[in-house]
Each structure stands twice: as structure tokens, then as C-alpha cells.
Enzyme design. Structure first.
Site, short mmCIF file in Angstrom:
data_model
loop_
_atom_site.label_atom_id
_atom_site.label_comp_id
_atom_site.label_asym_id
_atom_site.label_seq_id
_atom_site.Cartn_x
_atom_site.Cartn_y
_atom_site.Cartn_z
CB SER A 99 -11.85 -73.08 -35.55
OG SER A 99 -10.99 -72.75 -34.51
CG ASP A 242 -11.47 -72.04 -30.52
OD1 ASP A 242 -11.26 -73.02 -29.77
OD2 ASP A 242 -10.92 -71.89 -31.62
CG ASP A 244 -11.60 -76.15 -32.90
OD1 ASP A 244 -11.44 -75.02 -32.38
OD2 ASP A 244 -10.84 -76.58 -33.78
CG ASP A 246 -7.98 -74.96 -32.17
OD1 ASP A 246 -8.75 -74.04 -31.83
OD2 ASP A 246 -7.59 -75.11 -33.35
#
Length: 446
Positions: A99, A242, A244, A246
Site C-alpha cells: 500500500s 497511494d 495500490d 485504494d
């Protein structure tokens, strides 16, 4: 050693998250999912970290060793893996990402066949299998029973269609100038494509991933570059993702970073106006500012609070029949369109709200003024149970007496304690935080 933390398995690539650990974890997960298998296929995606190649190869080896077929789809956002796992009728989905963490960390998170993150009981079962040598040895296949793997490159289109379907069909983004900071991460292809196809004038920054620049002074944790670009280019709005994708951070047309609770509050009020907010309530976490409570009350919306972590937000949303919730950190869940926090879906709803209201971002988000809040991440050497720390109850009581909300919790992935204080008097909050920090330094040998 406990494998799973608050969001899957995470650690330094090559150390806690070695090739051996990744392969064995994939075997354990494969053994678990085979019990309820419908298609014998697992989807695997990743972000742009260099170590993703090593971990992906190990995961494919582990899954095929226990008889699973694997679809590898390369760099894609975490919410895309959740969506595509269900959309492509896979038994499970695996995302390789840490992440917002630096490039040298990586992680493995799992989704069930419906695209939901696994609950803790399933994680515990997979962990139990991971440590069972006999079970893992007996589950390995030979000859024709060994699984196959296939790399597919064309699934990005399915996710793009899903994102565009979350945007009102009667609207378009013509005459809207948008700056996107894709954090040299998983959204580097998909985010610019979506905004361009909807007609926006798109400027993209930090979109040249090289394996080690993901989240490096960019993206949701470092929106400074985005803020200055929005101002310089006189853009209408800026979005930072960010690694990833999400989570989402919003920058208004003046280059001001919008508070996460202002995003939640404004979107909740907008959905309520559109009669699209189910249950007349939203879910946020214990970290959210008390100003969000007051703002929502004024709009006749109820606020429920969950533990920190988007999977806990989603759990509470499901339990209460609610379709909107999120975290102050930028994980926002629109349950009508996604099963997890999705930065792209959130960005679509933000621009739709701006267009339907005919207002600038600063006008919309400026309606919610957060109360002074200080969050301190304190490095510690031991994690004593909080209820065993002498004097803590008295400290919390004295803070409450002065109208200060306090929240102390350990990080699920690092040796940190997160200290949060919030109140209407900034000076008092700062003064008390100094005392709180000293208290925990002494109590936890920091």
C-alpha cells in the site's frame, strides 16, 4: 510467529516476506480455498514494487504446486483485484502490495470469491495450515494435477468500464482540468485513462514507476507536489493516490489539501440529498474528527464508528445495511460500486458532486472545519496490553474532563503506538499531548 496483521501479511521483502514464506503462504491459502473451490482459478495482481516479481513468482509456484490454476494480471490497483476476482469467477484473489509503505516493504492480501477481504477467522485457518508441515507436504500435486499459470494483459478494460459506470451517465468532464499524482504505483495506467475517456484535461505526475520510487515523496502521503501543480496549472482539482490506489487525497483549486473527514462529510451529505444514502447513516472509524459528528447531525445523518481498517468499516456497513463509509486517511467505500476502499471510484464521486452542485471544491469541502487534532506515531520497544499500563485510566479521565477526546492504539504492522488527542482548544491539546508522549515513553520504554 503471527503472520497476518491488520491488512494481510506485510513486511520487508526478502526478510519477513521472503520467497520461501510467500510460496508456503500461497500453498496454505490454496489448500484452504480448494475446500470450497468452484472454478479452481486464483487471480494474482501486484503494484509496481521491484520485489513484486519475486513474490509473484513464489505465489504462482505455491498455488500451482497444490493444483491451482493462476491468472496473472500484472500491476493493478487493489480494488481492481477485488472487483476482477468476482467478475472473472475466480475462487480467490491475491494482491501483492504494501500500500502506502516504502518500496522495500511488500505485502500479500487475499480476497474471497466475492471480492471481500478475508475475515480474521479465515486468516487464522490459513495461518494454521501454513505451520502444518504434514498437511502442506501431503497437498502437493504431481504430474497432470499440477496447476497451470497464464499471464493476461487485457483485463484493465473491465475495471475501467466498472469505474466509468460509477460516474453519472448524463455528466462529462469537459472543461475540467484535473491533476493526478499516481505515486509511481498501481494506478499509473488506469487513472489517467479513466479521466481522459470522460473528457477531462488531465495532467499526470509521478507516473514513471521504476520498482523503487513507489510512494517516494509523492502520492497520498506526500501531496505537496500535487498541491503546487494544481495552483501552478490553475486546475479545478487534484487527486493523489497511494501505491495500490485504494486511498485518495484531494487537493482543492487553491492548492489546499482537503481533510479526510471533510471528504466523508461532504460526500455523505451529497448522497443524502440525492436520496442515495442507505440507512440514513455512514460508518467512519474511531480516528474521525468530532466535527464530522456535528456536521452529519446538522444534515440529519447518523455516524457509526468502527475500529481502524477499511475491512472493519465494510463489516459494520454490511451489518447495518449502509452503503457509504470510510477512513479519515482516504480509504472511502462506496458499497454500490466497490467492496473495498477505491481511490478511483471516490475521485469519480467527488467530481460528480462538484458538477451537480455547480460549486468549486473549496466551497464544498470548506463547510466542514475539523477541530484541532494531533496524531503522534511514537516508536516503542514493547507492546504492553493497554489495560495493564498503570495510570492510563486516570490519564484518559483527566483528558476527558478537559473536553479532550483521546485514542491510543498500537500499529498492527510496526513497533509504534498511535496517540490521538482532539479538542476545541488547540493550545490545550498541544500541551496535553506533550504530557501524553512523556507518559508513554516512560511506560513503554520508548
Amino acid at each position: 510467529m503471527k503472520l497476518f496483521g491488520t491488512d494481510g501479511v506485510r513486511g520487508k521483502a526478502g526478510e519477513k516476506l521472503s520467497a520461501q514464506t510467500s510460496m508456503r503462504l500461497a500453498m496454505a491459502a490454496g489448500i484452504y480455498f480448494r475446500k470450497t473451490s468452484a472454478t479452481n482459478v486464483i487471480l494474482v495482481g501486484k503494484d509496481t514494487r521491484k520485489s513484486g516479481y519475486m513474490i509473484e513468482t513464489a505465489i504462482v509456484a505455491g498455488l500451482t504446486a497444490v493444483g491451482y490454476n493462476v491468472l496473472q494480471i500484472g500491476p493493478m490497483p487493489t480494488p481492481a483485484i477485488a472487483f476482477l476476482t468476482e467478475n472473472m469467477r475466480c475462487d480467490a484473489g491475491i494482491m501483492i502490495s504494501a500500500s502506502h509503505n516504502p518500496y522495500y516493504d511488500n505485502g500479500i492480501k487475499f480476497f474471497d470469491s466475492f471480492g471481500n477481504k478475508l475475515d480474521e477467522t479465515i486468516e487464522a485457518e490459513i495461518e494454521k495450515i501454513f505451520y502444518d508441515d504434514e498437511l502442506i507436504a501431503n497437498a502437493q500435486k504431481t504430474m497432470t494435477e499440477i496447476g497451470a499459470n497464464k499471464r493476461i494483459d487485457d483485463v484493465i478494460g473491465r475495471y475501467i468500464v466498472q469505474i466509468k459506470n460509477s460516474f453519472p451517465k448524463e455528466l462529462n468532464l469537459k472543461n475540467l482540468r484535473v491533476v493526478l499524482d499516481v505515486a509511481n504505483g498501481a494506478a499509473y495506467k488506469v487513472a489517467p485513462t479513466v479521466f481522459s475517456e470522460l473528457g477531462a484535461d488531465v495532467i499526470v505526475i509521478n507516473n514513471e514507476p521504476n520498482g523503487s520510487n513507489i510512494n517516494q515523496n509523492c502520492g497520498a502521503l506526500h501531496p505537496e507536489d500535487l498541491a503546487s501543480e494544481v495552483k501552478r496549472l490553475r486546475a479545478d482539482i487534484g487527486f493523489a493516490f497511494d501505491g495500490d490506489a485504494d486511498r485518495l487525497v484531494v487537493v482543492d483549486e487553491n492548492g489546499e489539501v482537503v481533510h479526510g473527514d471533510a471528504i466523508l462529510g461532504s460526500l455523505a451529505a451529497f448522497l443524502h440529498e440525492q436520496k442515495a444514502l442507505k440507512g440514513g447513516a455512514i460508518v467512519a472509524t474511531v480516528m474521525s474528527n468530532a466535527a464530522l459528528d456535528d456536521y452529519l447531525k446538522a444534515h440529519k445523518i447518523k455516524l457509526l464508528r468502527s475500529n481502524v481498517g477499511d475491512k472493519y468499516v465494510l463489516e459494520m456497513m454490511k451489518e447495518n445495511g449502509i452503503n457509504f463509509g470510510g477512513e479519515q486517511s482516504g480509504h472511502v467505500i462506496f458499497n454500490d460500486y466497490a467492496k473495498t476502499g477505491d481511490g478511483l471510484v471516490t475521485s469519480m464521486q467527488v467530481v460528480a458532486m462538484m458538477l451537480k452542485k455547480g460549486k468549486k471544491a473549496s466551497e464544498i469541502f470548506g463547510e466542514l472545519k475539523p477541530y484541532p487534532q494531533i496524531l503522534l506515531n511514537l516508536k516503542i520497544t514493547e507492546k504492553k496490553p493497554l489495560d495493564k499500563i498503570e495510570g492510563l485510566k486516570e490519564l484518559e479521565a483527566s483528558l476527558a474532563k478537559e473536553g479532550i477526546r483521546s485514542l491510543f492504539r498500537y500499529s498492527g504492522t510496526e513497533n509504534l503506538i498511535r496517540l490521538l488527542l482532539e479538542g476545541k482548544n488547540q493550545t490545550l491539546v498541544e500541551k496535553r499531548m506533550d504530557e501524553v508522549e512523556k507518559f508513554f515513553v516512560k511506560a513503554l520504554n520508548a
